[in-house]
Design a protein around this motif. Structure first.
Motif, PDB file in Angstrom:
ATOM      1  N   GLN A  18       1.711   4.685  -1.104  1.00  0.00           N
ATOM      2  CA  GLN A  18       0.948   5.781  -1.712  1.00  0.00           C
ATOM      3  C   GLN A  18       1.769   7.059  -1.638  1.00  0.00           C
ATOM      4  O   GLN A  18       2.317   7.388  -0.586  1.00  0.00           O
ATOM      5  CB  GLN A  18      -0.383   5.963  -0.992  1.00  0.00           C
ATOM      6  CG  GLN A  18      -1.295   4.749  -1.077  1.00  0.00           C
ATOM      7  CD  GLN A  18      -2.576   4.936  -0.298  1.00  0.00           C
ATOM      8  OE1 GLN A  18      -2.726   5.887   0.462  1.00  0.00           O
ATOM      9  NE2 GLN A  18      -3.526   4.026  -0.486  1.00  0.00           N
ATOM     10  N   GLU A  28       0.823  -1.220   0.000  1.00  0.00           N
ATOM     11  CA  GLU A  28       0.000   0.000   0.000  1.00  0.00           C
ATOM     12  C   GLU A  28       0.852   1.263   0.000  1.00  0.00           C
ATOM     13  O   GLU A  28       0.595   2.200   0.758  1.00  0.00           O
ATOM     14  CB  GLU A  28      -0.952  -0.003   1.198  1.00  0.00           C
ATOM     15  CG  GLU A  28      -1.904  -1.190   1.204  1.00  0.00           C
ATOM     16  CD  GLU A  28      -2.769  -1.224   2.455  1.00  0.00           C
ATOM     17  OE1 GLU A  28      -2.514  -0.434   3.392  1.00  0.00           O
ATOM     18  OE2 GLU A  28      -3.684  -2.060   2.514  1.00  0.00           O
ATOM     19  N   HIS A  56       5.993   9.268   0.784  1.00  0.00           N
ATOM     20  CA  HIS A  56       5.046   8.175   0.641  1.00  0.00           C
ATOM     21  C   HIS A  56       4.532   7.738   2.014  1.00  0.00           C
ATOM     22  O   HIS A  56       5.239   7.859   3.012  1.00  0.00           O
ATOM     23  CB  HIS A  56       5.698   6.954  -0.018  1.00  0.00           C
ATOM     24  CG  HIS A  56       6.210   7.193  -1.391  1.00  0.00           C
ATOM     25  ND1 HIS A  56       7.450   7.780  -1.624  1.00  0.00           N
ATOM     26  CD2 HIS A  56       5.658   6.933  -2.620  1.00  0.00           C
ATOM     27  CE1 HIS A  56       7.645   7.860  -2.945  1.00  0.00           C
ATOM     28  NE2 HIS A  56       6.589   7.362  -3.557  1.00  0.00           N
TER      29      HIS A  56
END
Length: 533
Positions: A296, A294, A302
Protein backbone atom coordinates in the motif's frame (compact mmCIF):
# COMPACT_ATOMS: atom_id res chain seq x y z
CA UNK A 1 41.88 0.99 7.19
CA UNK A 2 43.66 -1.78 9.08
CA UNK A 3 43.53 -3.18 12.59
CA UNK A 4 45.68 -1.37 15.12
CA UNK A 5 47.21 -4.58 16.44
CA UNK A 6 48.38 -7.49 14.27
CA UNK A 7 50.20 -10.45 15.76
CA UNK A 8 53.59 -10.60 13.96
CA UNK A 9 54.28 -13.94 12.29
CA UNK A 10 57.01 -15.30 10.11
CA UNK A 11 56.29 -16.07 6.49
CA UNK A 12 56.57 -19.79 7.23
CA UNK A 13 53.91 -19.48 9.95
CA UNK A 14 51.65 -17.55 7.57
CA UNK A 15 52.09 -20.03 4.72
CA UNK A 16 51.29 -22.93 7.03
CA UNK A 17 47.75 -21.57 7.49
CA UNK A 18 46.88 -21.25 3.80
CA UNK A 19 44.09 -23.48 2.44
CA UNK A 20 45.37 -26.91 1.50
CA UNK A 21 44.16 -26.63 -2.09
CA UNK A 22 46.72 -23.90 -2.83
CA UNK A 23 50.03 -25.12 -4.21
CA UNK A 24 53.16 -24.65 -2.13
CA UNK A 25 54.77 -21.21 -2.22
CA UNK A 26 58.46 -21.48 -3.13
CA UNK A 27 61.26 -19.50 -1.52
CA UNK A 28 63.48 -18.07 -4.29
CA UNK A 29 66.02 -16.19 -2.18
CA UNK A 30 66.23 -15.71 1.58
CA UNK A 31 68.01 -13.34 3.96
CA UNK A 32 71.70 -13.22 3.00
CA UNK A 33 73.01 -12.68 6.51
CA UNK A 34 71.40 -15.79 7.98
CA UNK A 35 69.49 -13.72 10.54
CA UNK A 36 66.11 -14.40 12.04
CA UNK A 37 63.20 -14.44 9.58
CA UNK A 38 61.34 -11.17 9.28
CA UNK A 39 57.89 -10.71 10.81
CA UNK A 40 54.85 -10.09 8.61
CA UNK A 41 52.18 -7.69 9.92
CA UNK A 42 50.37 -6.65 6.73
CA UNK A 43 49.68 -7.41 3.08
CA UNK A 44 49.41 -5.09 0.09
CA UNK A 45 49.45 -5.29 -3.72
CA UNK A 46 50.15 -1.56 -4.15
CA UNK A 47 53.74 -0.41 -3.60
CA UNK A 48 52.43 3.06 -2.72
CA UNK A 49 50.51 1.64 0.26
CA UNK A 50 53.31 -0.43 1.80
CA UNK A 51 53.81 -0.11 5.54
CA UNK A 52 56.67 -1.43 7.63
CA UNK A 53 56.24 -5.18 8.09
CA UNK A 54 54.16 -5.73 4.95
CA UNK A 55 54.27 -8.64 2.56
CA UNK A 56 54.32 -6.99 -0.87
CA UNK A 57 52.57 -9.13 -3.49
CA UNK A 58 53.72 -8.07 -6.96
CA UNK A 59 51.02 -8.86 -9.52
CA UNK A 60 51.14 -8.62 -13.32
CA UNK A 61 49.33 -5.52 -14.59
CA UNK A 62 47.96 -4.32 -17.91
CA UNK A 63 50.87 -1.94 -18.44
CA UNK A 64 53.59 -2.85 -15.97
CA UNK A 65 54.32 -5.68 -13.59
CA UNK A 66 54.13 -5.00 -9.88
CA UNK A 67 57.64 -6.39 -9.55
CA UNK A 68 58.89 -3.23 -11.27
CA UNK A 69 58.15 -1.45 -8.00
CA UNK A 70 59.95 -3.87 -5.70
CA UNK A 71 62.55 -1.25 -4.79
CA UNK A 72 59.90 1.26 -3.73
CA UNK A 73 58.11 -1.40 -1.69
CA UNK A 74 61.27 -2.36 0.16
CA UNK A 75 62.17 1.27 0.77
CA UNK A 76 58.73 1.75 2.33
CA UNK A 77 59.30 -1.15 4.75
CA UNK A 78 58.19 -4.36 3.04
CA UNK A 79 59.75 -7.36 4.77
CA UNK A 80 58.96 -9.98 2.11
CA UNK A 81 57.98 -10.09 -1.58
CA UNK A 82 55.79 -12.62 -3.37
CA UNK A 83 55.42 -12.69 -7.16
CA UNK A 84 55.19 -14.98 -10.19
CA UNK A 85 57.86 -16.30 -12.59
CA UNK A 86 57.82 -13.12 -14.65
CA UNK A 87 58.07 -10.99 -11.54
CA UNK A 88 60.95 -13.01 -10.08
CA UNK A 89 63.15 -12.05 -13.02
CA UNK A 90 62.64 -8.38 -12.14
CA UNK A 91 62.41 -8.54 -8.35
CA UNK A 92 65.43 -10.77 -7.69
CA UNK A 93 68.00 -8.24 -8.97
CA UNK A 94 66.21 -5.47 -7.08
CA UNK A 95 66.57 -7.46 -3.84
CA UNK A 96 70.23 -8.39 -4.40
CA UNK A 97 72.25 -7.93 -1.23
CA UNK A 98 69.19 -7.22 0.93
CA UNK A 99 67.70 -9.25 3.78
CA UNK A 100 64.30 -9.36 2.07
CA UNK A 101 63.11 -12.88 1.12
CA UNK A 102 61.56 -13.39 -2.30
CA UNK A 103 58.83 -15.99 -2.87
CA UNK A 104 57.26 -17.40 -6.01
CA UNK A 105 53.72 -18.71 -6.63
CA UNK A 106 51.58 -19.31 -9.69
CA UNK A 107 49.07 -17.97 -10.38
CA UNK A 108 50.04 -15.41 -7.78
CA UNK A 109 46.60 -13.74 -7.74
CA UNK A 110 45.17 -16.89 -6.11
CA UNK A 111 47.17 -16.18 -2.97
CA UNK A 112 46.30 -12.53 -2.30
CA UNK A 113 42.98 -12.96 -0.49
CA UNK A 114 43.93 -16.06 1.51
CA UNK A 115 47.23 -14.50 2.62
CA UNK A 116 45.51 -11.27 3.67
CA UNK A 117 42.91 -13.27 5.61
CA UNK A 118 45.64 -15.11 7.52
CA UNK A 119 47.90 -12.12 8.20
CA UNK A 120 45.08 -9.82 9.36
CA UNK A 121 43.18 -12.67 11.06
CA UNK A 122 40.10 -11.07 9.55
CA UNK A 123 37.43 -13.69 10.29
CA UNK A 124 38.40 -15.89 13.24
CA UNK A 125 35.70 -18.25 14.47
CA UNK A 126 33.64 -16.90 17.34
CA UNK A 127 34.85 -13.30 17.35
CA UNK A 128 33.84 -11.74 14.06
CA UNK A 129 30.89 -9.65 12.90
CA UNK A 130 27.90 -11.30 11.27
CA UNK A 131 28.75 -10.58 7.64
CA UNK A 132 26.21 -9.98 4.87
CA UNK A 133 27.14 -9.84 1.19
CA UNK A 134 24.78 -8.40 -1.43
CA UNK A 135 25.18 -8.86 -5.18
CA UNK A 136 23.02 -8.12 -8.23
CA UNK A 137 22.83 -5.40 -10.87
CA UNK A 138 20.56 -2.94 -9.05
CA UNK A 139 19.76 -2.41 -5.40
CA UNK A 140 23.04 -3.50 -3.78
CA UNK A 141 23.73 -0.17 -2.11
CA UNK A 142 20.20 0.38 -0.80
CA UNK A 143 19.98 -3.18 0.51
CA UNK A 144 23.25 -2.86 2.43
CA UNK A 145 22.02 0.41 3.98
CA UNK A 146 18.77 -1.30 4.92
CA UNK A 147 20.73 -4.18 6.46
CA UNK A 148 22.87 -1.92 8.63
CA UNK A 149 19.84 0.20 9.61
CA UNK A 150 17.94 -2.92 10.66
CA UNK A 151 20.93 -4.29 12.59
CA UNK A 152 21.30 -0.92 14.31
CA UNK A 153 17.60 -1.05 15.18
CA UNK A 154 18.32 -4.43 16.79
CA UNK A 155 20.88 -2.69 18.99
CA UNK A 156 24.03 -3.93 17.25
CA UNK A 157 27.07 -1.93 16.21
CA UNK A 158 27.50 -2.01 12.44
CA UNK A 159 29.96 -1.71 9.59
CA UNK A 160 29.56 -1.16 5.85
CA UNK A 161 31.72 -1.70 2.76
CA UNK A 162 30.21 -0.30 -0.42
CA UNK A 163 29.96 2.09 -3.33
CA UNK A 164 29.39 5.22 -1.27
CA UNK A 165 31.44 4.71 1.86
CA UNK A 166 33.30 2.36 4.15
CA UNK A 167 32.00 2.60 7.70
CA UNK A 168 33.41 1.00 10.84
CA UNK A 169 31.13 2.09 13.63
CA UNK A 170 31.41 5.88 13.67
CA UNK A 171 34.52 5.96 11.45
CA UNK A 172 33.63 6.76 7.84
CA UNK A 173 35.75 7.14 4.70
CA UNK A 174 34.54 7.60 1.09
CA UNK A 175 34.80 4.63 -1.24
CA UNK A 176 36.71 4.49 -4.52
CA UNK A 177 35.60 1.02 -5.63
CA UNK A 178 32.29 -0.74 -4.94
CA UNK A 179 34.37 -3.48 -3.33
CA UNK A 180 37.98 -2.63 -2.35
CA UNK A 181 40.94 -4.88 -3.20
CA UNK A 182 41.17 -8.03 -1.08
CA UNK A 183 44.00 -6.88 1.26
CA UNK A 184 41.91 -3.81 2.08
CA UNK A 185 38.76 -5.89 2.54
CA UNK A 186 40.50 -8.18 5.02
CA UNK A 187 42.12 -5.24 6.77
CA UNK A 188 38.72 -3.58 7.19
CA UNK A 189 37.09 -6.78 8.43
CA UNK A 190 39.91 -7.21 10.96
CA UNK A 191 39.45 -3.61 12.09
CA UNK A 192 35.72 -4.27 12.54
CA UNK A 193 36.52 -7.33 14.62
CA UNK A 194 39.04 -5.37 16.67
CA UNK A 195 36.52 -2.60 17.38
CA UNK A 196 33.76 -4.97 18.36
CA UNK A 197 31.50 -4.43 15.36
CA UNK A 198 28.66 -6.95 15.61
CA UNK A 199 27.21 -6.92 12.07
CA UNK A 200 28.49 -5.68 8.71
CA UNK A 201 27.17 -5.51 5.16
CA UNK A 202 29.23 -5.51 1.96
CA UNK A 203 28.33 -4.81 -1.64
CA UNK A 204 29.82 -7.53 -3.82
CA UNK A 205 30.07 -6.43 -7.44
CA UNK A 206 30.71 -8.73 -10.38
CA UNK A 207 34.03 -6.92 -10.79
CA UNK A 208 34.88 -7.87 -7.19
CA UNK A 209 34.21 -11.52 -7.86
CA UNK A 210 35.90 -11.53 -11.27
CA UNK A 211 38.97 -9.64 -10.01
CA UNK A 212 39.22 -11.77 -6.85
CA UNK A 213 38.58 -8.93 -4.40
CA UNK A 214 36.53 -11.11 -2.05
CA UNK A 215 38.82 -14.14 -2.11
CA UNK A 216 39.23 -15.51 1.39
CA UNK A 217 36.04 -13.78 2.63
CA UNK A 218 33.26 -15.98 4.00
CA UNK A 219 29.79 -14.46 4.38
CA UNK A 220 27.19 -15.58 6.86
CA UNK A 221 24.41 -14.66 4.44
CA UNK A 222 24.70 -13.72 0.76
CA UNK A 223 21.80 -11.93 -0.95
CA UNK A 224 20.84 -11.57 -4.63
CA UNK A 225 18.75 -8.65 -5.92
CA UNK A 226 18.38 -9.06 -9.71
CA UNK A 227 20.33 -9.28 -12.95
CA UNK A 228 19.84 -6.89 -15.86
CA UNK A 229 22.03 -5.69 -18.72
CA UNK A 230 25.15 -3.94 -17.44
CA UNK A 231 28.92 -4.41 -17.42
CA UNK A 232 28.93 -6.38 -20.67
CA UNK A 233 32.11 -4.49 -21.56
CA UNK A 234 33.75 -6.69 -18.88
CA UNK A 235 31.76 -9.91 -19.09
CA UNK A 236 30.94 -10.09 -22.79
CA UNK A 237 27.53 -11.75 -22.37
CA UNK A 238 24.71 -12.07 -19.87
CA UNK A 239 25.65 -15.70 -19.30
CA UNK A 240 29.18 -14.73 -18.25
CA UNK A 241 27.78 -11.90 -16.12
CA UNK A 242 25.45 -14.40 -14.43
CA UNK A 243 28.29 -16.86 -13.85
CA UNK A 244 30.29 -14.17 -12.03
CA UNK A 245 27.36 -13.43 -9.71
CA UNK A 246 26.52 -17.11 -9.17
CA UNK A 247 30.04 -17.75 -7.88
CA UNK A 248 29.12 -15.94 -4.65
CA UNK A 249 26.58 -18.64 -3.75
CA UNK A 250 29.02 -21.46 -3.13
CA UNK A 251 30.00 -23.06 0.20
CA UNK A 252 33.49 -21.57 0.05
CA UNK A 253 31.99 -18.07 -0.01
CA UNK A 254 28.80 -18.11 2.08
CA UNK A 255 26.96 -20.12 4.70
CA UNK A 256 23.43 -19.26 3.56
CA UNK A 257 21.72 -17.45 0.70
CA UNK A 258 18.62 -15.29 0.27
CA UNK A 259 17.52 -14.72 -3.33
CA UNK A 260 14.87 -12.52 -4.95
CA UNK A 261 13.31 -14.73 -7.62
CA UNK A 262 11.22 -12.20 -9.52
CA UNK A 263 13.44 -12.51 -12.59
CA UNK A 264 14.65 -15.70 -14.34
CA UNK A 265 18.23 -15.08 -13.24
CA UNK A 266 17.19 -15.10 -9.59
CA UNK A 267 15.40 -18.41 -10.04
CA UNK A 268 18.55 -19.84 -11.63
CA UNK A 269 20.69 -18.56 -8.75
CA UNK A 270 18.33 -20.22 -6.26
CA UNK A 271 18.30 -23.49 -8.21
CA UNK A 272 22.09 -23.63 -8.54
CA UNK A 273 23.14 -22.31 -5.13
CA UNK A 274 25.29 -24.79 -3.27
CA UNK A 275 24.13 -23.65 0.16
CA UNK A 276 20.92 -23.45 2.19
CA UNK A 277 18.75 -20.90 0.37
CA UNK A 278 15.63 -18.87 1.14
CA UNK A 279 13.71 -17.28 -1.74
CA UNK A 280 11.75 -14.01 -1.74
CA UNK A 281 9.16 -12.67 -4.19
CA UNK A 282 7.39 -9.35 -4.54
CA UNK A 283 5.32 -10.49 -7.53
CA UNK A 284 3.68 -13.50 -5.89
CA UNK A 285 5.84 -16.39 -7.10
CA UNK A 286 4.15 -19.46 -5.61
CA UNK A 287 7.44 -21.27 -5.02
CA UNK A 288 8.96 -18.47 -2.91
CA UNK A 289 9.63 -19.10 0.79
CA UNK A 290 8.76 -15.48 1.61
CA UNK A 291 6.18 -13.46 -0.31
CA UNK A 292 5.40 -9.75 -0.20
CA UNK A 293 1.70 -8.91 -0.18
CA UNK A 294 -0.65 -6.03 0.69
CA UNK A 295 1.62 -3.35 -0.75
CA UNK A 296 0.00 0.00 0.00
CA UNK A 297 1.34 3.41 -0.94
CA UNK A 298 1.87 5.78 1.98
CA UNK A 299 3.30 9.14 0.95
CA UNK A 300 6.31 8.47 -1.27
CA UNK A 301 6.85 5.02 0.22
CA UNK A 302 4.87 1.85 0.93
CA UNK A 303 3.74 -0.45 3.69
CA UNK A 304 3.73 -4.18 2.99
CA UNK A 305 3.32 -7.59 4.58
CA UNK A 306 6.03 -10.23 4.38
CA UNK A 307 4.63 -13.76 4.71
CA UNK A 308 6.92 -16.67 5.53
CA UNK A 309 6.92 -20.44 5.03
CA UNK A 310 5.21 -21.15 8.38
CA UNK A 311 2.74 -18.29 7.71
CA UNK A 312 4.79 -15.92 9.80
CA UNK A 313 3.80 -12.34 9.03
CA UNK A 314 5.86 -9.19 9.28
CA UNK A 315 4.18 -5.84 8.68
CA UNK A 316 6.87 -3.47 7.44
CA UNK A 317 7.25 0.00 5.98
CA UNK A 318 9.67 1.35 3.38
CA UNK A 319 9.76 5.14 3.16
CA UNK A 320 11.79 5.27 -0.08
CA UNK A 321 9.85 5.55 -3.36
CA UNK A 322 9.40 2.59 -5.69
CA UNK A 323 8.27 -1.01 -5.32
CA UNK A 324 11.84 -2.02 -6.12
CA UNK A 325 12.73 -0.56 -2.73
CA UNK A 326 10.04 -2.76 -1.20
CA UNK A 327 11.96 -5.66 -2.77
CA UNK A 328 15.23 -4.36 -1.33
CA UNK A 329 13.65 -4.03 2.12
CA UNK A 330 12.14 -7.52 1.94
CA UNK A 331 15.49 -8.98 0.91
CA UNK A 332 17.25 -7.24 3.80
CA UNK A 333 14.64 -8.43 6.30
CA UNK A 334 14.88 -12.08 5.22
CA UNK A 335 18.68 -11.92 5.20
CA UNK A 336 18.61 -10.81 8.84
CA UNK A 337 16.14 -13.61 9.63
CA UNK A 338 18.50 -16.05 7.89
CA UNK A 339 21.30 -14.90 10.17
CA UNK A 340 19.34 -16.23 13.15
CA UNK A 341 17.20 -13.30 14.33
CA UNK A 342 13.65 -14.27 15.34
CA UNK A 343 10.73 -12.78 13.40
CA UNK A 344 9.07 -11.21 16.45
CA UNK A 345 12.38 -9.58 17.45
CA UNK A 346 12.74 -8.13 13.96
CA UNK A 347 9.13 -6.86 14.03
CA UNK A 348 9.70 -5.00 17.29
CA UNK A 349 12.88 -3.38 15.94
CA UNK A 350 11.14 -2.35 12.71
CA UNK A 351 8.18 -0.88 14.59
CA UNK A 352 10.41 1.08 16.93
CA UNK A 353 12.99 2.44 14.46
CA UNK A 354 11.55 2.39 10.89
CA UNK A 355 14.88 1.13 9.43
CA UNK A 356 13.72 0.91 5.81
CA UNK A 357 13.20 4.67 5.65
CA UNK A 358 16.90 5.32 6.13
CA UNK A 359 18.28 7.91 3.69
CA UNK A 360 20.61 6.35 1.12
CA UNK A 361 22.79 9.05 -0.49
CA UNK A 362 21.99 9.40 -4.19
CA UNK A 363 19.43 6.56 -4.18
CA UNK A 364 15.92 7.94 -4.69
CA UNK A 365 17.10 10.92 -2.67
CA UNK A 366 14.42 13.57 -2.31
CA UNK A 367 15.70 17.12 -2.87
CA UNK A 368 12.32 18.92 -3.01
CA UNK A 369 8.65 18.02 -2.64
CA UNK A 370 6.91 20.52 -5.01
CA UNK A 371 7.95 19.84 -7.64
CA UNK A 372 9.11 16.41 -6.49
CA UNK A 373 12.84 16.57 -7.27
CA UNK A 374 14.76 13.31 -6.96
CA UNK A 375 18.34 12.18 -7.58
CA UNK A 376 18.96 8.50 -8.28
CA UNK A 377 21.84 6.29 -9.41
CA UNK A 378 19.83 4.51 -12.16
CA UNK A 379 22.42 4.04 -14.91
CA UNK A 380 21.21 1.04 -16.91
CA UNK A 381 17.98 0.39 -18.85
CA UNK A 382 16.19 -1.72 -16.24
CA UNK A 383 17.00 0.60 -13.34
CA UNK A 384 15.93 3.64 -15.37
CA UNK A 385 12.64 1.98 -16.30
CA UNK A 386 11.83 1.00 -12.73
CA UNK A 387 12.80 4.42 -11.39
CA UNK A 388 10.73 6.33 -13.95
CA UNK A 389 7.71 4.15 -13.24
CA UNK A 390 8.10 4.61 -9.49
CA UNK A 391 8.26 8.42 -9.52
CA UNK A 392 5.15 9.04 -11.62
CA UNK A 393 2.24 10.35 -9.55
CA UNK A 394 -1.46 9.95 -10.44
CA UNK A 395 -2.31 13.66 -10.16
CA UNK A 396 -3.92 15.09 -13.29
CA UNK A 397 -1.48 17.09 -15.40
CA UNK A 398 1.62 15.90 -13.54
CA UNK A 399 4.61 15.31 -15.81
CA UNK A 400 7.85 13.40 -15.38
CA UNK A 401 10.96 15.30 -16.51
CA UNK A 402 14.10 13.19 -16.63
CA UNK A 403 17.74 14.27 -16.96
CA UNK A 404 20.28 11.56 -17.73
CA UNK A 405 23.15 10.44 -19.98
CA UNK A 406 25.39 7.43 -20.45
CA UNK A 407 28.88 6.69 -19.19
CA UNK A 408 31.78 6.72 -21.61
CA UNK A 409 33.97 3.67 -22.24
CA UNK A 410 31.27 1.35 -20.90
CA UNK A 411 28.70 -0.97 -22.47
CA UNK A 412 27.79 0.92 -25.67
CA UNK A 413 24.81 -1.30 -26.48
CA UNK A 414 22.74 -0.03 -23.55
CA UNK A 415 22.83 3.64 -24.66
CA UNK A 416 20.00 3.58 -27.24
CA UNK A 417 18.02 1.24 -24.97
CA UNK A 418 18.19 3.82 -22.19
CA UNK A 419 17.11 6.55 -24.61
CA UNK A 420 14.12 4.48 -25.72
CA UNK A 421 13.22 3.67 -22.11
CA UNK A 422 13.16 7.35 -21.19
CA UNK A 423 11.07 8.25 -24.23
CA UNK A 424 8.45 5.64 -23.31
CA UNK A 425 8.18 6.59 -19.65
CA UNK A 426 8.87 10.31 -19.32
CA UNK A 427 7.07 13.37 -20.67
CA UNK A 428 10.22 15.47 -21.08
CA UNK A 429 13.53 13.73 -21.82
CA UNK A 430 16.66 15.83 -21.34
CA UNK A 431 19.75 14.01 -22.57
CA UNK A 432 23.08 15.25 -21.29
CA UNK A 433 26.54 14.04 -20.23
CA UNK A 434 27.22 11.49 -17.51
CA UNK A 435 30.93 10.65 -17.08
CA UNK A 436 32.42 10.70 -20.60
CA UNK A 437 35.83 9.57 -19.37
CA UNK A 438 38.10 9.64 -22.45
CA UNK A 439 35.29 9.19 -24.98
CA UNK A 440 33.79 12.02 -27.03
CA UNK A 441 30.79 13.31 -25.07
CA UNK A 442 28.85 14.35 -28.18
CA UNK A 443 29.01 10.83 -29.64
CA UNK A 444 27.71 9.34 -26.40
CA UNK A 445 24.79 11.75 -26.36
CA UNK A 446 24.11 10.93 -30.03
CA UNK A 447 23.79 7.22 -29.21
CA UNK A 448 21.26 7.93 -26.45
CA UNK A 449 19.39 10.48 -28.55
CA UNK A 450 19.04 8.04 -31.43
CA UNK A 451 17.38 5.47 -29.20
CA UNK A 452 15.00 8.06 -27.76
CA UNK A 453 14.02 9.47 -31.17
CA UNK A 454 13.56 6.09 -32.83
CA UNK A 455 11.23 5.04 -30.01
CA UNK A 456 9.29 8.31 -30.08
CA UNK A 457 8.82 8.36 -33.85
CA UNK A 458 8.32 4.62 -34.33
CA UNK A 459 5.87 4.23 -31.45
CA UNK A 460 4.08 7.57 -31.89
CA UNK A 461 5.06 8.78 -28.41
CA UNK A 462 4.28 12.31 -27.28
CA UNK A 463 7.40 13.03 -25.21
CA UNK A 464 9.62 16.04 -25.79
CA UNK A 465 13.30 15.21 -26.34
CA UNK A 466 15.96 17.85 -25.63
CA UNK A 467 19.75 17.73 -25.72
CA UNK A 468 21.40 20.02 -23.16
CA UNK A 469 25.00 20.09 -21.97
CA UNK A 470 26.93 20.48 -19.75
CA UNK A 471 25.05 18.52 -17.09
CA UNK A 472 24.50 21.43 -14.69
CA UNK A 473 22.78 23.34 -17.50
CA UNK A 474 20.58 20.33 -18.22
CA UNK A 475 19.50 20.16 -14.58
CA UNK A 476 18.72 23.87 -14.65
CA UNK A 477 16.66 23.44 -17.83
CA UNK A 478 14.63 20.65 -16.22
CA UNK A 479 13.76 22.82 -13.23
CA UNK A 480 12.97 25.80 -15.49
CA UNK A 481 10.43 23.63 -17.33
CA UNK A 482 8.89 22.18 -14.17
CA UNK A 483 5.58 23.07 -12.58
CA UNK A 484 4.80 22.44 -8.92
CA UNK A 485 2.92 19.22 -9.62
CA UNK A 486 5.68 17.73 -11.79
CA UNK A 487 8.45 15.28 -10.96
CA UNK A 488 12.06 16.07 -11.87
CA UNK A 489 14.33 13.02 -11.86
CA UNK A 490 18.09 13.39 -12.30
CA UNK A 491 19.42 9.90 -12.96
CA UNK A 492 22.71 8.12 -13.44
CA UNK A 493 25.26 9.57 -11.03
CA UNK A 494 23.56 9.49 -7.65
CA UNK A 495 26.01 10.28 -4.85
CA UNK A 496 29.00 11.01 -7.10
CA UNK A 497 30.65 14.38 -6.66
CA UNK A 498 33.17 14.35 -9.55
CA UNK A 499 32.61 14.11 -13.30
CA UNK A 500 35.54 12.67 -15.26
CA UNK A 501 36.16 14.35 -18.61
CA UNK A 502 39.31 13.55 -20.60
CA UNK A 503 41.20 12.50 -17.48
CA UNK A 504 40.15 15.57 -15.48
CA UNK A 505 37.83 15.31 -12.46
CA UNK A 506 35.39 18.22 -12.49
CA UNK A 507 33.37 18.96 -9.34
CA UNK A 508 29.73 18.05 -9.98
CA UNK A 509 27.11 16.89 -7.49
CA UNK A 510 23.63 16.37 -8.97
CA UNK A 511 22.04 16.93 -5.56
CA UNK A 512 23.74 20.29 -5.07
CA UNK A 513 23.02 21.39 -8.65
CA UNK A 514 19.37 20.38 -8.38
CA UNK A 515 18.89 22.19 -5.06
CA UNK A 516 20.53 25.33 -6.45
CA UNK A 517 18.39 25.24 -9.60
CA UNK A 518 15.22 24.87 -7.54
CA UNK A 519 16.13 27.93 -5.50
CA UNK A 520 17.00 29.96 -8.61
CA UNK A 521 13.63 29.22 -10.15
CA UNK A 522 11.59 30.09 -7.07
CA UNK A 523 11.00 26.62 -5.61
CA UNK A 524 11.88 25.42 -2.10
CA UNK A 525 14.49 22.70 -1.67
CA UNK A 526 14.54 20.60 1.46
CA UNK A 527 16.90 21.75 4.19
CA UNK A 528 20.60 21.13 3.59
CA UNK A 529 20.84 18.41 6.19
CA UNK A 530 18.67 16.24 3.94
CA UNK A 531 21.31 16.35 1.20
CA UNK A 532 24.36 14.15 1.71
CA UNK A 533 27.59 15.52 0.32
Amino acid sequence: MRPDAVVPRTMDEVLAELPSELARVQLVTGPHDGGAPASITGVTIDSREVRAGDLYIALPGTGRHGADFTGQAVAAGATAVLTDDQGVAVAEPALSGSRIPLYRAAPVRDYVGPLAAVVFNSQPAGSRPVLYGVTGTNGKTTTTYFLTALESALGRSTGLIGTIEIRVGETVIPSILTTPESPQVHGILALMRERGIEAAAMEVSSHAIEYRRVDGVHFDVAGFTNLTQDHLDLHGSMEEYFAAKAALFRPNRTRRAVVLIDDPWGRRIADQAGVETLTVSVTGASEADWNVSEIQRTGLGHTFTLIGPQRQQLRLRCGLPGTFNVANAALAAVMVLASGVEADTLQRAADAHDPFTTQVPGRMQLIAERPAAIVDFAHNPDALELTLDSVRVPDAGSRVIVVFGATGQRDVSKRPIMGATAARRADVVIITDDDPHDEDAASIRADVLEGARVARDGENLSCEIIEVFPRAAAIDRAVALARQGDVVLVAGRGHEVWQEVKGVNLPLDDRVELAAALTRHGFSALSGNRIES
